[in-house]
Design a protein around this motif. Sequence first.
Motif, mmCIF file in Angstrom:
data_model
loop_
_atom_site.group_PDB
_atom_site.id
_atom_site.type_symbol
_atom_site.label_atom_id
_atom_site.label_comp_id
_atom_site.label_asym_id
_atom_site.label_seq_id
_atom_site.Cartn_x
_atom_site.Cartn_y
_atom_site.Cartn_z
ATOM 1 N N PHE A 42 74.124 -35.947 37.281
ATOM 2 C CA PHE A 42 73.016 -36.647 36.643
ATOM 3 C C PHE A 42 72.592 -35.938 35.356
ATOM 4 C CE2 PHE A 42 68.591 -37.402 35.712
ATOM 5 C CZ PHE A 42 68.524 -38.780 35.744
ATOM 6 N N ALA A 43 72.446 -34.609 35.423
ATOM 7 C CA ALA A 43 72.001 -33.850 34.251
ATOM 8 C C ALA A 43 73.011 -33.931 33.117
ATOM 9 C CB ALA A 43 71.740 -32.400 34.632
ATOM 10 N N THR A 44 74.293 -33.949 33.435
ATOM 11 C CA THR A 44 75.318 -34.062 32.393
ATOM 12 C C THR A 44 75.246 -35.435 31.726
ATOM 13 O OG1 THR A 44 76.729 -32.561 33.652
ATOM 14 C CG2 THR A 44 77.757 -33.801 31.885
ATOM 15 N N PRO A 55 81.022 -35.615 25.652
ATOM 16 C CA PRO A 55 81.318 -34.195 25.842
ATOM 17 C C PRO A 55 82.744 -33.849 25.460
ATOM 18 C CG PRO A 55 81.435 -35.322 27.927
ATOM 19 C CD PRO A 55 80.957 -36.329 26.918
ATOM 20 N N ASP A 56 82.927 -32.629 24.991
ATOM 21 C CA ASP A 56 84.259 -32.078 24.801
ATOM 22 C C ASP A 56 84.717 -31.524 26.138
ATOM 23 O OD1 ASP A 56 84.016 -32.549 22.050
ATOM 24 O OD2 ASP A 56 83.077 -30.602 21.734
ATOM 25 N N GLN A 61 79.585 -28.901 28.524
ATOM 26 C CA GLN A 61 78.415 -28.831 29.392
ATOM 27 C C GLN A 61 77.144 -28.635 28.589
ATOM 28 O OE1 GLN A 61 78.060 -29.652 32.253
ATOM 29 N NE2 GLN A 61 80.093 -29.560 33.109
ATOM 30 N N PRO A 62 76.076 -29.280 28.996
ATOM 31 C CA PRO A 62 74.782 -29.020 28.357
ATOM 32 C C PRO A 62 74.391 -27.554 28.570
ATOM 33 C CG PRO A 62 74.655 -30.929 29.809
ATOM 34 C CD PRO A 62 75.981 -30.315 30.019
ATOM 35 N N THR A 79 81.860 -23.339 30.305
ATOM 36 C CA THR A 79 81.234 -24.477 29.634
ATOM 37 C C THR A 79 82.085 -25.743 29.693
ATOM 38 O OG1 THR A 79 82.177 -23.840 27.501
ATOM 39 C CG2 THR A 79 80.002 -22.957 28.056
ATOM 40 N N ALA A 80 83.246 -25.677 30.342
ATOM 41 C CA ALA A 80 84.106 -26.861 30.456
ATOM 42 C C ALA A 80 83.478 -27.849 31.434
ATOM 43 C CB ALA A 80 85.494 -26.459 30.931
#
Length: 182
Positions: A42-44, A55-56, A61-62, A79-80
Amino acid sequence: MDLKLKDVIVLTILFSAALWLWTLPIQENPLPFGEHDGAFIFATGDHIAYTNKAPDVIGGQPPSLRFWYPAWNKALGPTAIEYPPSYIMDYAFAQIFGGQRVVPVYIFIALGSFLGIFSMYLLMRKLYGFEAALITSTALLFSYREILLYLWGQRHNVIAFTFIPIAIFALYKYLTSPLVSL
């Protein structure tokens, strides 16, 4: 198989019951719910809708979710993105088109979960008839797999479960087609 009026009526009743039942949590309190993965997904999606940027794979990742998993992806780093972008993008699209942050996402999840009921109804109707389809699809309305995973937030599992019966039905239709000779 041609859908008859009774099939349409049953599916409409099942859809209405599922949508009412599975949206009870947001009818009472329109805040995000779910467990670990549900909150992460949800947050992503929320971040994608807020920033209006897909997103990359690496660095997607946020910032608020970095280092969320203790065993993060060792090959791509912390961060992936952990889940396929298509699923979290659906959350972002639901927020954008729904005009809110939370309620449209959970309505989207309820609709996706209903696809499991719909596909099982069609499969059972084709294989065993109307009564078996009615019993199976009604049982799925209250099944442990459907409703609890919906509430816990394991949405990608529910969607994957939804497409297994569709794939089986498509394979069955292909194999029973008069155009296919084995």
